[in-house]
Design a protein around this motif. Structure first.
Motif, short mmCIF file in Angstrom:
data_model
loop_
_atom_site.label_atom_id
_atom_site.label_comp_id
_atom_site.label_asym_id
_atom_site.label_seq_id
_atom_site.Cartn_x
_atom_site.Cartn_y
_atom_site.Cartn_z
N VAL A 29 -10.15 -2.21 -8.65
CA VAL A 29 -10.95 -1.00 -8.38
C VAL A 29 -12.20 -1.00 -9.27
O VAL A 29 -13.31 -0.71 -8.80
CB VAL A 29 -10.12 0.28 -8.57
CG1 VAL A 29 -10.99 1.52 -8.52
CG2 VAL A 29 -9.01 0.35 -7.51
N TRP A 32 -14.73 -3.40 -7.83
CA TRP A 32 -14.89 -3.21 -6.39
C TRP A 32 -16.34 -3.39 -5.96
O TRP A 32 -17.26 -2.93 -6.62
CB TRP A 32 -14.42 -1.81 -6.00
CG TRP A 32 -14.32 -1.62 -4.53
CD1 TRP A 32 -15.26 -1.06 -3.72
CD2 TRP A 32 -13.24 -1.99 -3.70
NE1 TRP A 32 -14.82 -1.07 -2.42
CE2 TRP A 32 -13.58 -1.63 -2.39
CE3 TRP A 32 -12.00 -2.60 -3.93
CZ2 TRP A 32 -12.72 -1.86 -1.30
CZ3 TRP A 32 -11.15 -2.82 -2.87
CH2 TRP A 32 -11.51 -2.44 -1.57
N LEU A 41 -12.12 4.94 -2.05
CA LEU A 41 -10.71 4.63 -2.21
C LEU A 41 -10.11 5.83 -2.92
O LEU A 41 -10.59 6.23 -3.98
CB LEU A 41 -10.51 3.38 -3.06
CG LEU A 41 -10.66 2.03 -2.38
CD1 LEU A 41 -12.09 1.80 -1.93
CD2 LEU A 41 -10.23 0.93 -3.30
N TYR A 43 -6.87 7.92 -4.56
CA TYR A 43 -5.52 7.88 -5.10
C TYR A 43 -4.87 9.23 -4.82
O TYR A 43 -5.46 10.27 -5.09
CB TYR A 43 -5.54 7.63 -6.62
CG TYR A 43 -4.16 7.73 -7.23
CD1 TYR A 43 -3.30 6.65 -7.20
CD2 TYR A 43 -3.73 8.91 -7.81
CE1 TYR A 43 -2.02 6.73 -7.74
CE2 TYR A 43 -2.46 9.01 -8.35
CZ TYR A 43 -1.61 7.92 -8.31
OH TYR A 43 -0.34 8.03 -8.83
N THR A 130 0.37 -3.57 -2.98
CA THR A 130 -0.83 -3.24 -2.23
C THR A 130 -1.71 -4.48 -2.12
O THR A 130 -1.66 -5.35 -2.99
CB THR A 130 -1.59 -2.08 -2.92
OG1 THR A 130 -2.74 -1.75 -2.14
CG2 THR A 130 -2.02 -2.43 -4.33
N VAL A 132 -4.81 -4.49 -2.62
CA VAL A 132 -5.89 -4.31 -3.59
C VAL A 132 -5.40 -4.83 -4.95
O VAL A 132 -4.46 -4.29 -5.52
CB VAL A 132 -6.29 -2.82 -3.71
CG1 VAL A 132 -7.37 -2.63 -4.76
CG2 VAL A 132 -6.73 -2.27 -2.36
N TYR A 151 -8.97 5.55 7.95
CA TYR A 151 -8.30 5.49 6.65
C TYR A 151 -6.88 4.99 6.85
O TYR A 151 -6.25 5.30 7.86
CB TYR A 151 -8.26 6.85 5.94
CG TYR A 151 -9.41 7.06 5.00
CD1 TYR A 151 -9.33 6.68 3.67
CD2 TYR A 151 -10.60 7.63 5.45
CE1 TYR A 151 -10.39 6.87 2.80
CE2 TYR A 151 -11.67 7.82 4.59
CZ TYR A 151 -11.56 7.42 3.26
OH TYR A 151 -12.61 7.61 2.41
N SER A 156 0.02 1.70 -4.20
CA SER A 156 -0.95 1.77 -5.30
C SER A 156 -0.61 0.77 -6.41
O SER A 156 -1.25 0.76 -7.44
CB SER A 156 -0.96 3.17 -5.90
OG SER A 156 0.28 3.44 -6.54
N LEU A 163 -2.61 4.72 -2.20
CA LEU A 163 -4.06 4.64 -2.01
C LEU A 163 -4.37 4.93 -0.55
O LEU A 163 -3.65 4.48 0.34
CB LEU A 163 -4.59 3.25 -2.37
CG LEU A 163 -4.53 2.84 -3.83
CD1 LEU A 163 -5.01 1.40 -3.99
CD2 LEU A 163 -5.37 3.78 -4.69
N VAL A 165 -7.33 4.06 1.91
CA VAL A 165 -8.43 3.09 1.92
C VAL A 165 -9.05 3.04 3.31
O VAL A 165 -8.32 2.94 4.31
CB VAL A 165 -7.89 1.68 1.54
CG1 VAL A 165 -8.99 0.65 1.56
CG2 VAL A 165 -7.20 1.72 0.18
N ALA A 169 -12.41 -1.73 4.85
CA ALA A 169 -12.41 -2.33 3.51
C ALA A 169 -11.41 -3.48 3.41
O ALA A 169 -11.60 -4.40 2.61
CB ALA A 169 -12.10 -1.27 2.46
#
Length: 185
Positions: A29, A32, A41, A43, A130, A132, A151, A156, A163, A165, A169
């Protein structure tokens, strides 16, 4: 802040909640970049007691069933070598491990990675993995249906919290490959 999907009491831009994320997710993050700004993004704080899909959507919004994705770690094997990859599919589908994944990885055999491998290699908690913040050399296979959503709810890095997202993305994550038919009914 109001969450863009679901019914959550506490939502904040992920860059403002780095302390709630595992180190690899927080690092991702922080670093990013791409067409989606990091503050998009989101939380959301969730109770781990409600982490299983059926109880989760009952608590936080039935519409999330169609807007949630699972991230699973797979191991592809060929000639004594093992390659790990992540697969991101809508929660209403399952990963086509022996078809799409095996072919994409060029593996003779593919299967879900063990829990110890998945958590040890990602630095994330089981049930909260995740896409990410995954290891940079991993392929991240993303079903095209995930990318098409405004979305998407994903883990997370921990069982507590999720999350939200923007779907597009996922196509910009390091190692991302968007595939048709990765998730099957």
């Amino acid at each position: 802040m109001h969450a863009p999907i679901g019914h959550f009491e506490h939502a904040a831009p992920a860059p403002d909640r780095l302390d709630e994320l595992t180190r690899p997710v927080a690092d991702a993050v922080r670093a990013w970049h791409g067409s989606v700004p990091a503050d998009q993004l989101v939380y959301v704080d969730t109770d781990p007691e409600w982490a299983d899909t059926a109880t989760f959507v009952e608590r936080y919004g039935q519409e999330l069933l169609e807007q949630a994705a699972n991230c699973v770690v797979v191991a592809g094997k060929r000639g004594g070598e093992t390659m790990l990859a992540a697969c991101v599919v809508l929660s209403t589908t399952r990963v086509d491990v022996n078809g799409v994944v095996r072919r994409q990885l060029g593996a003779r055999k593919a299967s879900f990675a063990s829990m110890d491998t998945a958590t040890g290699e990602t630095g994330m908690e089981y049930g909260g993995i995740t896409p990410v913040g995954l290891p940079a050399d991993w392929p991240v296979l993303v079903d095209s249906a995930v990318v098409d959503l405004p979305y998407v709810l994903v883990g997370s890095g921990r069982r507590r919290g999720k999350l939200l997202v923007p779907g597009k993305a996922f196509a910009e994550l390091p190692g991302a490959v968007v595939l048709e038919g990765l998730g099957v009914a």
